[in-house]
Design a protein around this motif. Structure first.
Motif, PDB file in Angstrom:
ATOM      1  N   THR A  71       7.403  28.757 -38.808  1.00 18.24           N
ATOM      2  CA  THR A  71       8.287  29.807 -38.853  1.00 18.24           C
ATOM      3  C   THR A  71       8.671  30.660 -38.009  1.00 18.24           C
ATOM      4  N   ASN A  72       9.560  31.159 -38.008  1.00 16.91           N
ATOM      5  CA  ASN A  72       9.807  32.279 -37.009  1.00 16.91           C
ATOM      6  C   ASN A  72      10.058  33.600 -37.596  1.00 16.91           C
ATOM      7  N   LEU A  73       9.666  34.849 -37.146  1.00 16.86           N
ATOM      8  CA  LEU A  73       9.965  35.949 -37.916  1.00 16.86           C
ATOM      9  C   LEU A  73      11.148  36.791 -37.065  1.00 16.86           C
ATOM     10  N   GLY A  74      11.479  36.247 -35.977  1.00 19.52           N
ATOM     11  CA  GLY A  74      12.802  36.748 -35.270  1.00 19.52           C
ATOM     12  C   GLY A  74      12.402  38.363 -34.803  1.00 19.52           C
ATOM     13  N   LEU A  75      11.324  38.721 -34.689  1.00 20.34           N
ATOM     14  CA  LEU A  75      10.920  40.200 -34.099  1.00 20.34           C
ATOM     15  C   LEU A  75      11.489  40.131 -32.681  1.00 20.34           C
ATOM     16  N   PRO A  76      11.649  41.318 -31.980  1.00 23.27           N
ATOM     17  CA  PRO A  76      12.175  41.393 -30.809  1.00 23.27           C
ATOM     18  C   PRO A  76      11.003  41.047 -29.815  1.00 23.27           C
ATOM     19  N   ASP A  77      11.382  40.228 -28.793  1.00 25.34           N
ATOM     20  CA  ASP A  77      10.635  39.709 -27.742  1.00 25.34           C
ATOM     21  C   ASP A  77      10.509  41.165 -26.781  1.00 25.34           C
ATOM     22  N   ARG A  78       9.170  41.161 -26.361  1.00 25.99           N
ATOM     23  CA  ARG A  78       9.049  42.421 -25.803  1.00 25.99           C
ATOM     24  C   ARG A  78       9.134  43.753 -26.369  1.00 25.99           C
ATOM     25  N   GLY A  79       9.199  43.559 -27.609  1.00 24.31           N
ATOM     26  CA  GLY A  79       9.472  44.784 -28.651  1.00 24.31           C
ATOM     27  C   GLY A  79       8.551  44.739 -29.937  1.00 24.31           C
ATOM     28  N   LEU A  80       7.447  44.100 -29.762  1.00 22.61           N
ATOM     29  CA  LEU A  80       6.035  43.996 -30.751  1.00 22.61           C
ATOM     30  C   LEU A  80       5.508  45.233 -30.659  1.00 22.61           C
ATOM     31  N   TYR A  81       5.435  46.199 -31.625  1.00 19.29           N
ATOM     32  CA  TYR A  81       4.761  47.226 -31.633  1.00 19.29           C
ATOM     33  C   TYR A  81       4.180  47.378 -32.837  1.00 19.29           C
ATOM     34  N   THR A  83       3.971  48.973 -35.764  1.00 20.50           N
ATOM     35  CA  THR A  83       5.003  49.753 -36.803  1.00 20.50           C
ATOM     36  C   THR A  83       4.929  49.252 -38.016  1.00 20.50           C
ATOM     37  N   PRO A  84       4.926  49.939 -39.130  1.00 21.29           N
ATOM     38  CA  PRO A  84       5.109  49.649 -40.464  1.00 21.29           C
ATOM     39  C   PRO A  84       5.788  48.376 -40.678  1.00 21.29           C
ATOM     40  N   GLU A  85       6.995  48.175 -40.197  1.00 21.96           N
ATOM     41  CA  GLU A  85       7.856  47.196 -40.392  1.00 21.96           C
ATOM     42  C   GLU A  85       7.255  45.926 -39.925  1.00 21.96           C
ATOM     43  N   HIS A  86       6.688  45.725 -38.726  1.00 21.86           N
ATOM     44  CA  HIS A  86       6.196  44.845 -37.918  1.00 21.86           C
ATOM     45  C   HIS A  86       4.751  44.398 -38.780  1.00 21.86           C
ATOM     46  N   VAL A  87       3.966  45.070 -39.326  1.00 21.89           N
ATOM     47  CA  VAL A  87       2.975  44.824 -39.862  1.00 21.89           C
ATOM     48  C   VAL A  87       3.301  44.207 -41.369  1.00 21.89           C
ATOM     49  N   ALA A  88       4.259  44.938 -41.943  1.00 24.78           N
ATOM     50  CA  ALA A  88       4.727  44.381 -43.214  1.00 24.78           C
ATOM     51  C   ALA A  88       5.331  42.846 -43.167  1.00 24.78           C
ATOM     52  N   ALA A  89       6.088  42.730 -41.956  1.00 25.16           N
ATOM     53  CA  ALA A  89       6.587  41.221 -41.625  1.00 25.16           C
ATOM     54  C   ALA A  89       5.496  40.354 -41.742  1.00 25.16           C
ATOM     55  N   VAL A  90       4.548  40.800 -40.922  1.00 25.76           N
ATOM     56  CA  VAL A  90       3.494  39.541 -40.669  1.00 25.76           C
ATOM     57  C   VAL A  90       2.783  39.529 -41.967  1.00 25.76           C
ATOM     58  N   THR A  91       2.449  40.633 -42.680  1.00 28.87           N
ATOM     59  CA  THR A  91       1.792  40.643 -43.929  1.00 28.87           C
ATOM     60  C   THR A  91       2.485  39.633 -44.916  1.00 28.87           C
TER      61      THR A  91
END
Ligand code: ZN
Length: 229
Positions: A71-81, A83-91
């Motif tokens: 699967t692919n989360l589609g988060l931004p390349d060179r834009g992984l930080y 953030t609560p949103e990114h942690v939530a997406a991985v969780t």
């Protein structure tokens, strides 16, 4: 039907997991375990290839390895930080697939996205077990978090003997033609200059301490529990 996986591997880009641990994946798939990969970005900033081509290459490699899911989360390349949103997406992915074991990139690497991915996964593994965090999805207690090597590496905390599965690793890496094969109109990157041969040499060196042909190495942050017999 349960989406339960035994092993879930996160990478910043398709090919990260293969570089670090394709043979460990193949070994466990062949032993009957359910293994999946989640790539955090579509690697849209790659110097070579494009999103569509990289997706096709990832699908091919997934078939070679016998993955249960990719699967692919589609988060931004060179834009992984962090953030609560990114942690939530991985969780969410961890909650969805409820793996027993999670793998993330080693926490030191020349590519900042690999470092960011490592940290995000570590945070997400922690949050996944908190039942009052994102309470709409059941909490998941991941038994172990291991870190695999992409570019940087050091003496590992544990190794997996992958000698019998090394050919599959090479086959899976070869699926990423746009990344590892110098193209006439392509850009020269560290990946197009003998990268796969260097990975192979690294994995041979990792096997050296135990006198086995090939090993993949991993790092841990908490002690690794062994059964002696
Ligand atoms: Zn990468």
């Amino acid at each position: 039907m349960s989406k339960g996986l035994d092993i879930l591997i996160f990478g910043a880009h398709a090919d990260d997991a293969e570089i670090g641990m394709a043979a460990t994946i193949a070994k466990h798939v062949q032993a009957g375990y359910k293994v999946g990969i989640c790539d955090l970005t579509e690697a849209e900033l790659s110097s070579n290839g494009n999103v569509e081509l990289r997706k096709q290459e990832a699908d091919k490699a997934s078939n070679v390895l016998g993955l249960e899911v990719r699967t692919n989360l589609g988060l931004p390349d060179r834009g992984l930080y962090m953030t609560p949103e990114h942690v939530a997406a991985v969780t969410s992915v961890i909650r969805e697939y409820a793996p027993r074991v999670v793998f993330a990139p080693y926490w030191e690497d020349r590519h900042p996205d690999h470092v960011a991915c490592s940290k995000l996964v570590e945070e997400a593994v922690f949050n996944a077990k908190l039942r009052n965090w994102m309470p709409d999805k059941p909490a998941v207690l991941v038994e172990d978090l291991y870190f695999y090597f992409i570019n940087d590496w050091r003496t590992p905390d544990l190794i997996v003997d992958v000698s019998d599965h090394y050919e599959i690793k090479m086959k899976s890496l070869m699926c990423y033609e746009s990344q590892f094969t110098p193209a006439k109109d392509g850009v020269a990157t560290p990946l197009t200059q003998g990268y796969v041969e260097r990975v192979k040499a690294r994995d041979a060196l990792l096997g050296q301490r135990k006198l086995i042909p090939y090993a993949e190495g991993f790092a841990v942050k908490t002690p690794y529990k062994v059964h002696l017999f």
